[in-house]
Design a protein around this motif. Structure first.
Motif, PDB file in Angstrom:
ATOM      1  N   GLY A 232     -43.736  26.894  16.702  1.00 48.09           N
ATOM      2  CA  GLY A 232     -43.075  27.766  15.893  1.00 48.09           C
ATOM      3  C   GLY A 232     -41.656  27.491  15.933  1.00 48.09           C
ATOM      4  O   GLY A 232     -40.810  28.502  15.627  1.00 48.09           O
TER       5      GLY A 232
ATOM      6  N   LYS B 167     -34.969  27.122  13.102  1.00 45.69           N
ATOM      7  CA  LYS B 167     -35.754  28.499  13.130  1.00 45.69           C
ATOM      8  C   LYS B 167     -36.704  28.681  14.258  1.00 45.69           C
ATOM      9  O   LYS B 167     -37.412  27.619  14.488  1.00 45.69           O
ATOM     10  N   GLN B 168     -36.765  29.697  14.808  1.00 42.04           N
ATOM     11  CA  GLN B 168     -37.539  30.178  15.898  1.00 42.04           C
ATOM     12  C   GLN B 168     -38.680  31.154  15.312  1.00 42.04           C
ATOM     13  O   GLN B 168     -38.038  32.293  15.111  1.00 42.04           O
ATOM     14  N   ARG B 169     -39.725  30.936  15.131  1.00 41.05           N
ATOM     15  CA  ARG B 169     -40.652  31.908  14.337  1.00 41.05           C
ATOM     16  C   ARG B 169     -40.543  33.310  15.314  1.00 41.05           C
ATOM     17  O   ARG B 169     -40.553  33.202  16.325  1.00 41.05           O
ATOM     18  N   ASP B 170     -40.598  34.396  14.398  1.00 41.57           N
ATOM     19  CA  ASP B 170     -40.587  35.591  14.944  1.00 41.57           C
ATOM     20  C   ASP B 170     -39.306  35.968  15.565  1.00 41.57           C
ATOM     21  O   ASP B 170     -39.457  36.990  16.579  1.00 41.57           O
TER      22      ASP B 170
ATOM     23  N   ASP C 231     -34.733  38.008  12.950  1.00 39.41           N
ATOM     24  CA  ASP C 231     -35.949  38.519  12.323  1.00 39.41           C
ATOM     25  C   ASP C 231     -36.231  39.836  12.534  1.00 39.41           C
ATOM     26  O   ASP C 231     -35.909  40.540  13.831  1.00 39.41           O
TER      27      ASP C 231
END
Length: 180
Positions: A57, A87-90, A127
């Motif tokens: 992620g 980017k770090q998902r979520d 996010d």
């Protein structure tokens, strides 16, 4: 107030560098004009860095081209640009972009000392919340030491302007620098 003064000094320094290169190119006699561009470009080297990191992620992509002018076998001065996407998902997505001025000194062929002034614009979008997004400038002043072999140097650099809001995880960073 100190940051404003720092930006003024940085701008002045970049203007002086531009004037130096402009005067060096145009201060020659007419008979030398036809050979001067070739002599100038013989002393220019291009290089930089490329980084890719992927994980669970997580995405880290960076591009940092630069160019240096070798005044002699001991001293070089250059400019670079940088773009980084994280980017770090979520959690977040971040864009960093800016430029740098680098000075290199080689007291002996195997040792390279460096200073680098880096100015990056940081845009962080968390996010799920636009109100927590951040946009700011980050300044770094790095002092480095490396082992040089041919066109490549491996070493470490230390950010003397590190504070609690620094974008890097540590003030000390290893590096590999290559110029062709």
């Amino acid at each position: 107030m100190a940051k404003k003064r720092f930006f003024e000094v940085t701008k002045s320094f970049l203007v002086l560098i531009a004037l130096f290169f402009a005067s060096a190119l145009f201060a020659q006699q007419n008979t030398m004009y036809t050979t001067m561009p070739n002599q100038f470009w013989r002393n220019v080297q291009f290089g930089g860095g490329l980084g890719l990191g992927f994980g669970s992620g997580y995405t880290d992509i960076s591009l940092a081209p630069s160019a240096i002018y070798n005044f002699n076998e001991y001293v070089a001065l250059g400019l670079g640009v940088q773009y980084k996407y994280l980017k770090q998902r979520d959690f977040f997505a971040s864009h960093l972009y800016g430029g740098s001025v680098i000075g290199l000194f080689n007291p002996i062929p195997e040792i390279q000392l460096s200073t680098e002034l880096e100015q990056l614009r940081v845009n962080v979008n968390l996010d799920g919340s636009n109100s927590n997004s951040q946009n700011y400038w980050n300044t770094g002043l790095f002092i480095g030491l490396g082992y040089r072999s041919g066109n490549a140097t491996i070493g470490g650099r230390y950010n003397v302007l590190t504070d609690k809001n620094n974008i890097y995880g540590s003030a000390f960073m290893p590096f590999i620098r290559v110029y062709f």
